[in-house]
Design an enzyme around this catalytic site. Structure first.
Site, PDB file in Angstrom:
ATOM      1  N   ARG A 244       0.856  -1.189   0.000  1.00 33.65           N
ATOM      2  CA  ARG A 244       0.000   0.000   0.000  1.00 33.65           C
ATOM      3  C   ARG A 244       0.891   1.237   0.000  1.00 33.65           C
ATOM      4  O   ARG A 244       1.980   1.246   0.588  1.00 33.65           O
ATOM      5  CB  ARG A 244      -0.918   0.027   1.231  1.00 33.65           C
ATOM      6  CG  ARG A 244      -2.121  -0.915   1.146  1.00 33.65           C
ATOM      7  CD  ARG A 244      -3.143  -0.427   0.135  1.00 33.65           C
ATOM      8  NE  ARG A 244      -4.367  -1.212   0.120  1.00 33.65           N
ATOM      9  CZ  ARG A 244      -4.604  -2.243  -0.676  1.00 33.65           C
ATOM     10  NH1 ARG A 244      -3.662  -2.662  -1.504  1.00 33.65           N
ATOM     11  NH2 ARG A 244      -5.771  -2.877  -0.646  1.00 33.65           N
ATOM     12  N   GLU A 273      -3.997   7.675  -4.811  1.00 34.05           N
ATOM     13  CA  GLU A 273      -3.948   7.088  -6.154  1.00 34.05           C
ATOM     14  C   GLU A 273      -5.074   7.670  -6.992  1.00 34.05           C
ATOM     15  O   GLU A 273      -6.231   7.593  -6.585  1.00 34.05           O
ATOM     16  CB  GLU A 273      -4.106   5.556  -6.082  1.00 34.05           C
ATOM     17  CG  GLU A 273      -2.912   4.876  -5.455  1.00 34.05           C
ATOM     18  CD  GLU A 273      -3.095   3.379  -5.251  1.00 34.05           C
ATOM     19  OE1 GLU A 273      -2.109   2.711  -4.900  1.00 34.05           O
ATOM     20  OE2 GLU A 273      -4.239   2.885  -5.441  1.00 34.05           O
ATOM     21  N   HIS A 292      -1.421   0.727  -9.747  1.00 36.47           N
ATOM     22  CA  HIS A 292      -1.995  -0.282  -8.855  1.00 36.47           C
ATOM     23  C   HIS A 292      -2.590  -1.438  -9.665  1.00 36.47           C
ATOM     24  O   HIS A 292      -3.783  -1.722  -9.608  1.00 36.47           O
ATOM     25  CB  HIS A 292      -3.062   0.345  -7.951  1.00 36.47           C
ATOM     26  CG  HIS A 292      -3.309  -0.466  -6.703  1.00 36.47           C
ATOM     27  ND1 HIS A 292      -3.757   0.088  -5.526  1.00 36.47           N
ATOM     28  CD2 HIS A 292      -3.175  -1.791  -6.444  1.00 36.47           C
ATOM     29  CE1 HIS A 292      -3.891  -0.852  -4.599  1.00 36.47           C
ATOM     30  NE2 HIS A 292      -3.544  -2.011  -5.149  1.00 36.47           N
TER      31      HIS A 292
END
Length: 328
Positions: A244, A273, A292
């Site tokens: 993360r 993000e 991601h």
């Protein structure tokens, strides 16, 4: 069982930018009567009684106190993915609702992206591609060099299911594997991948050529890599994050990359993000950032949905739950 008799499942939407993909919708419809957030909000009185499950994909829909209070028959939140830092487990538990995740489905694809980032950073693939296709390139410089992954030392922080899959892959590159984890793995598991346990994370940081973060985000792991930890790393080392974004103090990382405290970084996750378009990390040439995509494969998305469905059905049918997540 007719669609009317199927248990109600709340999802954000079908298709579009944030909605559930059509092929996953087809899977869900075999077991649930799907209710989108729009349908729920337009007819709360009727829909609230039908909904027994919520399918959370890409952290959506947001599960807050207001939503929980409006769903009297809710029994389970099925999270598609392993990380649950976007869910308030204690609050959800107080409503008598169970939370499940999908650790089995994500392991291979996430380990693959870790290896891909390590190789891409080591061999400067992104820079190299830009040079190869640039209209300004007249020749390829002989002193444009990367570093080798083979026989290098990899330090894995977080030796759970994904971390162990990374170690299995790294062994094929004859890498020396160090790892730091809350608990030491069994001797036979260590020997199977040639991994050596570092009780102190500092020891791993000082010895590793590549440091890979493979841990969940918790209050204990928040910004676990900061200025001090980056300073312990070799100036030739690379930091890779597939956990993360908030595991790293990003301001400290910017400073470390600008001042060559470490060689490079490769991140599949950031905080937030996406990063603001003017973020200093985006201006550096010794970093790779991907959007991601650790579980963004056709196979992983399908397997995550299947695992989430199995979890939710187990709760609704009063059976043992394959992957329940408990509040700390």
């Amino acid at each position: 069982m007719s669609e009317q008799e199927l248990p109600g499942l709340l999802i954000l939407d079908i298709g579009g930018t944030y909605g559930v993909q059509e092929n996953i919708v087809a899977l869900l419809k075999k077991h649930f009567c799907l209710i989108t957030m729009k349908e729920f909000l337009e007819n709360k009185k009727e829909m609230s009684k039908k909904i027994q499950s919520v399918f959370v994909s890409e952290c959506r829909p947001t599960v807050d106190q207001e939503l929980l209070e409006s769903l009297p028959n809710l029994k389970v939140i099925g999270n598609s993915g392993v990380g649950v830092d976007h869910l308030n487990l204690k609050m959800i538990s107080n409503f008598g609702v169970k939370v499940t995740n999908t650790p089995h489905a994500v392991a291979d694809s996430t380990a693959d992206i870790g290896m891909a980032l390590m190789l891409a950073s080591a061999r400067r693939l992104v820079e190299g591609s830009q040079i190869a296709i640039s209209p300004h390139t007249k020749y390829f410089a002989v002193d444009w060099l990367g570093v080798e992954v083979s026989r290098a030392t990899l330090g894995i922080i977080g030796m759970g299911r994904i971390g162990y899959k990374v170690a299995q892959r790294a062994r094929a590159f004859d890498m020396k594997i160090l790892y730091h984890n809350r608990k030491q793995r069994r001797k036979e598991e260590e020997q199977a991948v040639g991994a050596h346990y570092c009780e102190k994370m500092e020891d791993l940081l000082q010895q590793s050529d590549f440091v890979m973060l493979v841990v969940n985000l918790t209050p204990e792991t928040h910004k676990m890599i900061g200025k001090k930890e980056l300073g312990l790393m070799k100036p030739t080392a690379t930091l890779i994050n597939i956990g993360r974004g908030a595991l790293i103090d990003q301001d400290a990382l910017v400073e470390a990359l600008q001042n060559n405290v470490i060689r490079a970084a490769a991140l599949d996750v950031t905080y937030p993000e996406p990063l603001p378009r003017d973020h200093p990390l985006l201006k550096l040439n010794n970093i790779i950032i991907t959007p991601h995509i650790g579980t963004a494969t056709v196979q992983a998305v399908q397997m995550m949905a299947e695992e989430a469905i199995a979890n939710m059905l187990a709760v609704l049918n009063g059976q043992p739950i394959p992957s329940e997540v408990f509040p700390k």
